[in-house]
Design an enzyme around this catalytic site. Structure first.
Site, PDB file in Angstrom:
ATOM      1  N   ASP A 173       0.813  -1.213   0.000  1.00 32.68           N
ATOM      2  CA  ASP A 173       0.000   0.000   0.000  1.00 32.68           C
ATOM      3  C   ASP A 173       0.848   1.266   0.000  1.00 32.68           C
ATOM      4  O   ASP A 173       2.076   1.224   0.203  1.00 32.68           O
ATOM      5  CB  ASP A 173      -0.941   0.004   1.215  1.00 32.68           C
ATOM      6  CG  ASP A 173      -0.251  -0.417   2.507  1.00 32.68           C
ATOM      7  OD1 ASP A 173       0.981  -0.368   2.569  1.00 32.68           O
ATOM      8  OD2 ASP A 173      -0.952  -0.809   3.449  1.00 32.68           O
TER       9      ASP A 173
ATOM     10  N   ASN B  33      -6.968  -3.355  14.740  1.00 35.18           N
ATOM     11  CA  ASN B  33      -8.352  -3.757  14.439  1.00 35.18           C
ATOM     12  C   ASN B  33      -8.396  -4.939  13.461  1.00 35.18           C
ATOM     13  O   ASN B  33      -9.445  -5.242  12.906  1.00 35.18           O
ATOM     14  CB  ASN B  33      -9.131  -2.568  13.868  1.00 35.18           C
ATOM     15  CG  ASN B  33      -8.495  -2.016  12.594  1.00 35.18           C
ATOM     16  OD1 ASN B  33      -7.548  -2.613  12.074  1.00 35.18           O
ATOM     17  ND2 ASN B  33      -9.009  -0.920  12.095  1.00 35.18           N
TER      18      ASN B  33
ATOM     19  N   HIS C  65      -6.717  -5.122  10.571  1.00 31.57           N
ATOM     20  CA  HIS C  65      -6.557  -4.819   9.147  1.00 31.57           C
ATOM     21  C   HIS C  65      -5.253  -5.390   8.599  1.00 31.57           C
ATOM     22  O   HIS C  65      -4.263  -5.540   9.320  1.00 31.57           O
ATOM     23  CB  HIS C  65      -6.706  -3.313   8.847  1.00 31.57           C
ATOM     24  CG  HIS C  65      -5.551  -2.438   9.217  1.00 31.57           C
ATOM     25  ND1 HIS C  65      -5.662  -1.394  10.098  1.00 31.57           N
ATOM     26  CD2 HIS C  65      -4.268  -2.420   8.791  1.00 31.57           C
ATOM     27  CE1 HIS C  65      -4.496  -0.778  10.200  1.00 31.57           C
ATOM     28  NE2 HIS C  65      -3.625  -1.388   9.413  1.00 31.57           N
TER      29      HIS C  65
ATOM     30  N   GLU D 207      -9.458  -2.240   5.928  1.00 30.41           N
ATOM     31  CA  GLU D 207     -10.023  -2.007   7.249  1.00 30.41           C
ATOM     32  C   GLU D 207     -11.237  -2.912   7.474  1.00 30.41           C
ATOM     33  O   GLU D 207     -11.760  -3.489   6.512  1.00 30.41           O
ATOM     34  CB  GLU D 207     -10.450  -0.533   7.351  1.00 30.41           C
ATOM     35  CG  GLU D 207      -9.306   0.469   7.175  1.00 30.41           C
ATOM     36  CD  GLU D 207      -8.435   0.604   8.418  1.00 30.41           C
ATOM     37  OE1 GLU D 207      -8.422  -0.310   9.263  1.00 30.41           O
ATOM     38  OE2 GLU D 207      -7.736   1.628   8.524  1.00 30.41           O
TER      39      GLU D 207
HETATM   40  C1  GLP Z   1      -0.351   0.183   8.557  1.00 31.85           C
HETATM   41  C2  GLP Z   1      -0.018  -0.632   7.326  1.00 31.85           C
HETATM   42  C3  GLP Z   1      -0.168  -2.110   7.582  1.00 31.85           C
HETATM   43  C4  GLP Z   1       0.513  -2.484   8.879  1.00 31.85           C
HETATM   44  C5  GLP Z   1      -0.179  -1.768  10.011  1.00 31.85           C
HETATM   45  C6  GLP Z   1       0.386  -2.093  11.376  1.00 31.85           C
HETATM   46  O1  GLP Z   1      -1.662   0.582   8.654  1.00 31.85           O
HETATM   47  N1  GLP Z   1      -0.813  -0.273   6.201  1.00 31.85           N
HETATM   48  O2  GLP Z   1       0.394  -2.827   6.491  1.00 31.85           O
HETATM   49  O3  GLP Z   1       0.461  -3.870   9.082  1.00 31.85           O
HETATM   50  O4  GLP Z   1      -0.040  -0.383   9.798  1.00 31.85           O
HETATM   51  O5  GLP Z   1       1.492  -1.294  11.612  1.00 31.85           O
HETATM   52  P1  GLP Z   1       2.527  -1.453  12.782  1.00 31.85           P
HETATM   53  O6  GLP Z   1       3.410  -2.582  12.378  1.00 31.85           O
HETATM   54  O7  GLP Z   1       3.266  -0.161  12.803  1.00 31.85           O
HETATM   55  O8  GLP Z   1       1.774  -1.730  14.010  1.00 31.85           O
END
Ligand code: GLP
Length: 245
Positions: A67, A136, A138, A143
């Site tokens: 993304d 959550n 995702h 989401e």
């Molecule tokens: C973002 C990314 C996800 C990632 C998530 C969790 O929203 N788009 O790909 O898995 O955050 O991030 P973190 O690893 O910083 O908790």
């Protein structure tokens, strides 16, 4: 799904990096799906180390990132393009034209999304998709309530995700409200999936992913339907897991 609970983040990161390096040795021209966020930072550090030790040659590897924030330039330090350069691409011998990240500045989102899917197909599909997970549940930026059949598209970020990701920005107001994200379907097409999670704030999402109902309310729960998923967590993220789900 295979679940590995490691004692700490360092061990988990090393294990994940070895998993990816093993894939590169098995298939030097492999196609990797890559993730951003804090979770894979340790994995990328370890991969860079393995590269320096000549155990991970990226010269034929192709990558697709999950993304990118919509409206954010790749030069912006908050972009995922910048993140990838800083944590991995700038330190290994991956060829620039083998790197793919959605263009957050595109003038034609639909075309960008269609082209992104086409490029994945032309590359032969993703061999191993690396995933983090949101609090959550995702994955990518899919989401809760995202359609399981979704391909790459422009998506709206949840309030909770905006809050969580505001730590990477100067203020909450600067967090983009939209992103271009590979869809659940794009992720499910990967031949193997490696999901990482660390810290107690991910424990509920990991429990729901593995033991909860398969529901768009927890997007990662769809992984229960994938034939080849490995989940690596540290003790904190795995603290609510029973012996058997
Ligand atoms: C973002 C990314 C996800 C990632 C998530 C969790 O929203 N788009 O790909 O898995 O955050 O991030 P973190 O690893 O910083 O908790």
């Amino acid at each position: 799904m295979r679940v590995i609970v490691d004692k700490d983040y360092q061990t988990l990161s090393r294990r994940a990096a070895l998993f990816l390096a093993g894939e590169i040795i098995r298939k030097p021209d492999t196609v990797l799906g890559l993730a951003t966020g804090s979770t894979p930072v340790g994995t990328y550090q370890q991969l860079v180390k393995l590269h320096q030790e000549r155990m991970a040659d990226f010269s034929e590897v192709t990558t697709f990132n999950l993304d990118e924030y919509y409206g954010v330039s790749p030069d912006n330090q908050c972009s995922y393009a910048w993140f990838m350069d800083h944590h991995l691409f700038g330190h290994v011998n991956v060829q620039r034209n083998n790197i793919h990240i959605p263009n957050g500045l595109t003038q034609d989102v639909e075309l960008e999304c269609r082209n992104y899917e086409d490029k994945i197909q032309q590359a032969g599909g993703i061999e191993v998709q690396l995933l983090g997970i949101g609090r959550n549940g995702h994955i990518g930026f899919n989401e809760p309530s995202s359609e399981f059949a979704a391909h790459t598209s422009l998506v709206e970020l949840d309030q909770g995700t905006i809050e969580a990701n505001s730590r990477f920005f100067d203020s909450r107001d600067q967090v983009p409200r939209q992103a271009i994200s590979m869809g659940i379907k794009s992720i499910m097409k990967a031949r193997r999936i490696l999901l990482l999670a660390n810290g107690s704030e991910k424990a509920e999402a990991i429990y729901n992913t593995l033991c909860g109902p398969i529901t768009p309310q927890c997007p990662a729960s769809v992984l229960q339907l994938h034939p080849d998923v490995t989940i690596m967590v540290d003790k904190e993220a795995g603290k609510d897991l029973p012996r058997e789900c």
